[in-house]
Design a protein around this motif. Structure first.
Motif, mmCIF file in Angstrom:
data_model
loop_
_atom_site.group_PDB
_atom_site.id
_atom_site.type_symbol
_atom_site.label_atom_id
_atom_site.label_comp_id
_atom_site.label_asym_id
_atom_site.label_seq_id
_atom_site.Cartn_x
_atom_site.Cartn_y
_atom_site.Cartn_z
ATOM 1 N N ASP A 106 0.867 -1.184 0.000
ATOM 2 C CA ASP A 106 0.000 0.000 0.000
ATOM 3 C C ASP A 106 0.903 1.232 0.000
ATOM 4 O O ASP A 106 1.765 1.343 0.871
ATOM 5 C CB ASP A 106 -0.868 -0.059 1.267
ATOM 6 N N HIS A 169 -1.988 2.336 9.270
ATOM 7 C CA HIS A 169 -2.513 1.053 9.753
ATOM 8 C C HIS A 169 -1.490 -0.050 9.573
ATOM 9 O O HIS A 169 -0.556 0.084 8.768
ATOM 10 C CB HIS A 169 -3.772 0.714 8.941
ATOM 11 N N ALA A 200 1.613 0.725 7.460
ATOM 12 C CA ALA A 200 1.531 1.768 6.435
ATOM 13 C C ALA A 200 1.550 3.101 7.159
ATOM 14 O O ALA A 200 0.667 3.385 7.976
ATOM 15 C CB ALA A 200 0.250 1.618 5.625
ATOM 16 N N GLU A 202 1.256 7.035 6.674
ATOM 17 C CA GLU A 202 0.675 7.842 5.607
ATOM 18 C C GLU A 202 0.198 9.218 6.084
ATOM 19 O O GLU A 202 -0.994 9.430 6.274
ATOM 20 C CB GLU A 202 -0.451 7.087 4.900
ATOM 21 N N GLU A 233 2.619 7.878 1.294
ATOM 22 C CA GLU A 233 2.501 6.655 2.098
ATOM 23 C C GLU A 233 3.497 5.606 1.642
ATOM 24 O O GLU A 233 3.744 5.443 0.445
ATOM 25 C CB GLU A 233 1.085 6.071 1.930
HETATM 26 MG MG MG Z 1 -3.048 2.952 3.617
#
Ligand code: MG
Length: 264
Positions: A106, A169, A200, A202, A233
């Motif tokens: 991600d 997250h 992640a 971000e 991110e």
């Molecule tokens: Mg994310």
């Protein structure tokens, strides 16, 4: 519950991360005046599927796109559309997720479209630097609060707002795992970081105030004051040797016109 990853898991996650980064790079190449965000979405989906991955966002909670494309005052979760045509001077935050081999990568980047004002470029550069500062804190023994504080301090020292309502997250076999990774906080507080955590990070940073709301489409988050926002991110593994950016690639700097180095 936080799901810890083995070194082998982390190695496998690199493949998903690299595909996610490749998708983001492709999106960045298309962020020029005249492109629609749907065209970006379709190109990214094609690239991910070509490499036998799945676009993680497609259908997630009913989200219609393979990317999130958030223009100017849109902070995150913008829906790709044939009616959103990128204009000279826009900034557009593209978020791409790829699932490969059962793991998720991600990442996001805010791209400048054509000639962007110094004020808006400064917002982008600060947000990128917030991400960098946060990643430096992602070491065993630190706490989640150290990550949040690093973002908040860098953003606020430079006069920007830190979005509170949306957070980073954990990442693993699904996109959203525990813990929540806030972009604000206090040093030494929160969950202790340990090897095997993958998160992640971000930061979502605004030129004006950080208050925001969701548009009637149920997805797109915009600033209340209409001022622009930026969003960067990376998926980062915490290892005993320090942070490892999984959403990286080995192709060197990319999109150098997008405000600095491509190391993130
Ligand atoms: Mg994310």
């Amino acid at each position: 519950m936080i799901k810890f990853k083995s070194l082998e898991d982390i190695e496998q996650m690199k493949a998903a991360g690299e595909l996610s980064k490749a998708a983001l790079r492709r999106a960045g190449e298309l962020c020029v005046p005249g492109t629609t965000t749907l065209e970006i979405d379709q190109a990214v989906e094609g690239l991910i599927r070509l490499h036998h991955g799945q676009p993680t966002f497609k259908g997630y909670g009913g989200f219609p796109g393979s990317v999130c494309s958030s223009v100017n005052e849109q902070i995150v979760h913008g829906i790709p559309s044939s009616t959103v045509v990128l204009q000279d001077g826009d900034i557009v935050s593209i978020d791409t997720g790829a699932t490969l081999g059962g793991w998720v990568g991600d990442n996001a980047w805010t791209f400048c479209v054509g000639k962007v004002s110094d004020e808006w470029k400064g917002l982008c550069e600060c947000t990128r630097d917030c991400l960098k500062a946060a990643i430096e804190q992602a070491v065993p023994g630190n706490r989640l609060g150290d990550i949040g504080a690093a973002v908040q301090e860098h953003a606020e020292e430079n006069g920007y707002g830190v979005v509170r309502d949306y957070v980073g997250h954990g990442v693993g076999r699904v996109m959203h795992e525990e813990p929540e990774v806030r972009n604000y906080g206090r040093h030494g507080r929160g969950v202790r970081l340990r090897p095997g955590m993958v998160i992640a990070i971000e930061p979502m940073i605004t030129l004006g105030t950080y208050d925001c709301h969701v548009l009637p489409n149920g997805w797109t988050v915009v600033t209340n004051d209409g001022q622009p926002a930026a969003h960067y991110e990376n998926t980062v593994a915490i290892t005993k040797d320090g942070p490892v950016i999984l959403t990286s690639d080995h192709l060197g700097p990319w999109c150098p016109m997008q405000g600095g180095d491509g190391e993130l």
